[in-house]
Design a protein around this motif. Structure first.
Motif, PDB file in Angstrom:
ATOM      1  N   GLN A  28       0.827  -1.199   0.000  1.00  0.00           N
ATOM      2  CA  GLN A  28       0.000   0.000   0.000  1.00  0.00           C
ATOM      3  C   GLN A  28       0.869   1.260   0.000  1.00  0.00           C
ATOM      4  O   GLN A  28       0.596   2.215  -0.728  1.00  0.00           O
ATOM      5  CB  GLN A  28      -0.922   0.014   1.213  1.00  0.00           C
ATOM      6  N   THR A  29       1.922   1.243   0.810  1.00  0.00           N
ATOM      7  CA  THR A  29       2.829   2.389   0.906  1.00  0.00           C
ATOM      8  C   THR A  29       3.529   2.638  -0.424  1.00  0.00           C
ATOM      9  O   THR A  29       3.633   3.785  -0.875  1.00  0.00           O
ATOM     10  CB  THR A  29       3.870   2.150   2.027  1.00  0.00           C
ATOM     11  N   LYS A  30       4.000   1.578  -1.063  1.00  0.00           N
ATOM     12  CA  LYS A  30       4.679   1.730  -2.358  1.00  0.00           C
ATOM     13  C   LYS A  30       3.743   2.307  -3.409  1.00  0.00           C
ATOM     14  O   LYS A  30       4.131   3.166  -4.196  1.00  0.00           O
ATOM     15  CB  LYS A  30       5.238   0.380  -2.832  1.00  0.00           C
ATOM     16  N   HIS A  73       6.508  -1.834 -10.058  1.00  0.00           N
ATOM     17  CA  HIS A  73       6.998  -3.158 -10.452  1.00  0.00           C
ATOM     18  C   HIS A  73       7.313  -4.021  -9.231  1.00  0.00           C
ATOM     19  O   HIS A  73       7.071  -5.230  -9.236  1.00  0.00           O
ATOM     20  CB  HIS A  73       8.234  -3.027 -11.334  1.00  0.00           C
ATOM     21  N   SER A  74       7.823  -3.407  -8.177  1.00  0.00           N
ATOM     22  CA  SER A  74       8.189  -4.176  -6.981  1.00  0.00           C
ATOM     23  C   SER A  74       6.958  -4.751  -6.272  1.00  0.00           C
ATOM     24  O   SER A  74       7.091  -5.633  -5.429  1.00  0.00           O
ATOM     25  CB  SER A  74       9.007  -3.321  -6.016  1.00  0.00           C
ATOM     26  N   ALA A  95      -6.415  -5.664 -13.187  1.00  0.00           N
ATOM     27  CA  ALA A  95      -5.369  -4.674 -12.896  1.00  0.00           C
ATOM     28  C   ALA A  95      -3.982  -5.317 -12.956  1.00  0.00           C
ATOM     29  O   ALA A  95      -3.040  -4.739 -13.512  1.00  0.00           O
ATOM     30  CB  ALA A  95      -5.598  -4.048 -11.522  1.00  0.00           C
ATOM     31  N   VAL A  96      -3.861  -6.516 -12.422  1.00  0.00           N
ATOM     32  CA  VAL A  96      -2.574  -7.217 -12.462  1.00  0.00           C
ATOM     33  C   VAL A  96      -2.245  -7.612 -13.895  1.00  0.00           C
ATOM     34  O   VAL A  96      -1.084  -7.557 -14.320  1.00  0.00           O
ATOM     35  CB  VAL A  96      -2.571  -8.435 -11.507  1.00  0.00           C
ATOM     36  N   GLN A  97      -3.258  -7.960 -14.674  1.00  0.00           N
ATOM     37  CA  GLN A  97      -3.031  -8.262 -16.091  1.00  0.00           C
ATOM     38  C   GLN A  97      -2.503  -7.018 -16.811  1.00  0.00           C
ATOM     39  O   GLN A  97      -1.599  -7.111 -17.638  1.00  0.00           O
ATOM     40  CB  GLN A  97      -4.331  -8.749 -16.753  1.00  0.00           C
ATOM     41  N   GLU A  98      -3.032  -5.859 -16.495  1.00  0.00           N
ATOM     42  CA  GLU A  98      -2.529  -4.621 -17.085  1.00  0.00           C
ATOM     43  C   GLU A  98      -1.071  -4.380 -16.699  1.00  0.00           C
ATOM     44  O   GLU A  98      -0.286  -3.879 -17.500  1.00  0.00           O
ATOM     45  CB  GLU A  98      -3.388  -3.429 -16.675  1.00  0.00           C
ATOM     46  N   MET A  99      -0.731  -4.740 -15.458  1.00  0.00           N
ATOM     47  CA  MET A  99       0.672  -4.634 -15.039  1.00  0.00           C
ATOM     48  C   MET A  99       1.546  -5.538 -15.904  1.00  0.00           C
ATOM     49  O   MET A  99       2.639  -5.150 -16.309  1.00  0.00           O
ATOM     50  CB  MET A  99       0.850  -5.029 -13.565  1.00  0.00           C
TER      51      MET A  99
END
Length: 113
Positions: A28-30, A73-74, A95-99
Protein backbone atom coordinates in the motif's frame (compact mmCIF):
# COMPACT_ATOMS: atom_id res chain seq x y z
CA UNK A 1 -2.68 7.32 -30.31
CA UNK A 2 -0.58 5.98 -27.48
CA UNK A 3 -1.61 6.40 -23.86
CA UNK A 4 1.20 8.13 -21.93
CA UNK A 5 3.04 5.97 -19.40
CA UNK A 6 2.02 8.32 -16.60
CA UNK A 7 -1.67 7.75 -17.34
CA UNK A 8 -1.21 3.99 -17.66
CA UNK A 9 0.58 3.73 -14.31
CA UNK A 10 -1.95 5.99 -12.56
CA UNK A 11 -4.80 3.91 -13.99
CA UNK A 12 -3.22 0.69 -12.72
CA UNK A 13 -2.61 2.21 -9.28
CA UNK A 14 -6.18 3.53 -9.09
CA UNK A 15 -7.54 0.08 -9.90
CA UNK A 16 -5.31 -1.54 -7.28
CA UNK A 17 -6.17 0.96 -4.56
CA UNK A 18 -9.75 -0.26 -4.44
CA UNK A 19 -8.36 -3.57 -3.11
CA UNK A 20 -5.96 -2.02 -0.59
CA UNK A 21 -7.60 -3.88 2.29
CA UNK A 22 -6.31 -7.16 0.80
CA UNK A 23 -2.72 -5.90 0.42
CA UNK A 24 0.08 -5.71 2.93
CA UNK A 25 1.07 -2.35 4.40
CA UNK A 26 4.38 -2.16 2.45
CA UNK A 27 2.55 -2.67 -0.87
CA UNK A 28 0.00 0.00 0.00
CA UNK A 29 2.83 2.39 0.91
CA UNK A 30 4.68 1.73 -2.36
CA UNK A 31 1.53 2.35 -4.38
CA UNK A 32 0.89 5.60 -2.53
CA UNK A 33 4.49 6.74 -3.06
CA UNK A 34 4.33 5.93 -6.77
CA UNK A 35 1.01 7.77 -7.16
CA UNK A 36 2.33 10.82 -5.30
CA UNK A 37 5.48 10.96 -7.44
CA UNK A 38 3.50 10.52 -10.66
CA UNK A 39 1.14 13.34 -9.71
CA UNK A 40 4.13 15.65 -9.21
CA UNK A 41 5.69 14.85 -12.60
CA UNK A 42 4.47 15.82 -16.03
CA UNK A 43 4.14 13.34 -18.92
CA UNK A 44 7.50 14.27 -20.44
CA UNK A 45 9.37 13.77 -17.15
CA UNK A 46 7.77 10.34 -16.69
CA UNK A 47 8.70 9.35 -20.25
CA UNK A 48 12.28 10.42 -19.60
CA UNK A 49 12.44 8.45 -16.33
CA UNK A 50 11.10 5.31 -17.99
CA UNK A 51 12.73 5.38 -21.43
CA UNK A 52 15.70 3.14 -20.45
CA UNK A 53 18.12 5.38 -22.39
CA UNK A 54 21.40 5.94 -20.58
CA UNK A 55 24.13 8.44 -21.32
CA UNK A 56 26.71 7.07 -18.86
CA UNK A 57 28.76 3.87 -18.90
CA UNK A 58 27.19 0.95 -17.06
CA UNK A 59 29.73 1.21 -14.25
CA UNK A 60 28.48 4.74 -13.49
CA UNK A 61 24.76 4.01 -13.71
CA UNK A 62 22.55 4.44 -10.69
CA UNK A 63 19.20 2.69 -10.54
CA UNK A 64 16.58 4.60 -8.64
CA UNK A 65 14.54 1.92 -6.91
CA UNK A 66 12.17 4.62 -5.66
CA UNK A 67 11.05 5.77 -9.09
CA UNK A 68 7.30 5.39 -9.68
CA UNK A 69 7.83 2.64 -12.25
CA UNK A 70 10.18 0.63 -10.02
CA UNK A 71 7.89 1.03 -7.01
CA UNK A 72 4.95 -0.29 -9.04
CA UNK A 73 7.00 -3.16 -10.45
CA UNK A 74 8.19 -4.18 -6.98
CA UNK A 75 4.54 -4.79 -6.00
CA UNK A 76 3.91 -7.29 -8.79
CA UNK A 77 4.84 -10.53 -7.00
CA UNK A 78 2.51 -10.02 -4.07
CA UNK A 79 -0.30 -8.73 -6.26
CA UNK A 80 0.06 -11.72 -8.57
CA UNK A 81 -0.11 -14.00 -5.55
CA UNK A 82 -3.33 -12.27 -4.45
CA UNK A 83 -4.94 -12.93 -7.83
CA UNK A 84 -4.25 -16.64 -7.50
CA UNK A 85 -6.13 -16.91 -4.21
CA UNK A 86 -9.59 -18.37 -4.33
CA UNK A 87 -12.26 -15.73 -4.68
CA UNK A 88 -9.92 -13.03 -5.99
CA UNK A 89 -11.96 -10.16 -7.45
CA UNK A 90 -12.06 -10.04 -11.23
CA UNK A 91 -11.13 -6.34 -11.31
CA UNK A 92 -7.99 -7.04 -9.26
CA UNK A 93 -7.06 -9.74 -11.75
CA UNK A 94 -7.60 -7.27 -14.59
CA UNK A 95 -5.37 -4.67 -12.90
CA UNK A 96 -2.57 -7.22 -12.46
CA UNK A 97 -3.03 -8.26 -16.09
CA UNK A 98 -2.53 -4.62 -17.09
CA UNK A 99 0.67 -4.63 -15.04
CA UNK A 100 1.84 -7.67 -17.03
CA UNK A 101 1.19 -5.83 -20.28
CA UNK A 102 2.84 -2.63 -19.07
CA UNK A 103 5.98 -4.39 -17.83
CA UNK A 104 6.00 -7.00 -20.64
CA UNK A 105 5.88 -9.89 -18.19
CA UNK A 106 5.50 -12.99 -20.32
CA UNK A 107 3.88 -16.25 -19.43
CA UNK A 108 6.23 -19.21 -19.06
CA UNK A 109 5.06 -22.81 -18.90
CA UNK A 110 1.50 -21.72 -18.23
CA UNK A 111 2.45 -19.53 -15.27
CA UNK A 112 3.51 -15.93 -14.86
CA UNK A 113 6.74 -15.47 -12.91
Amino acid sequence: MTIPKKERMLHIIDQLESYADQMSEPIQTKLQQAKKQLSELDDQEVEQLTDKVFSKPATEQHINFNSPENLLHSCYSELDRLTKEEGAPEHLQEAVQEMRYYFSIEERDGFFP
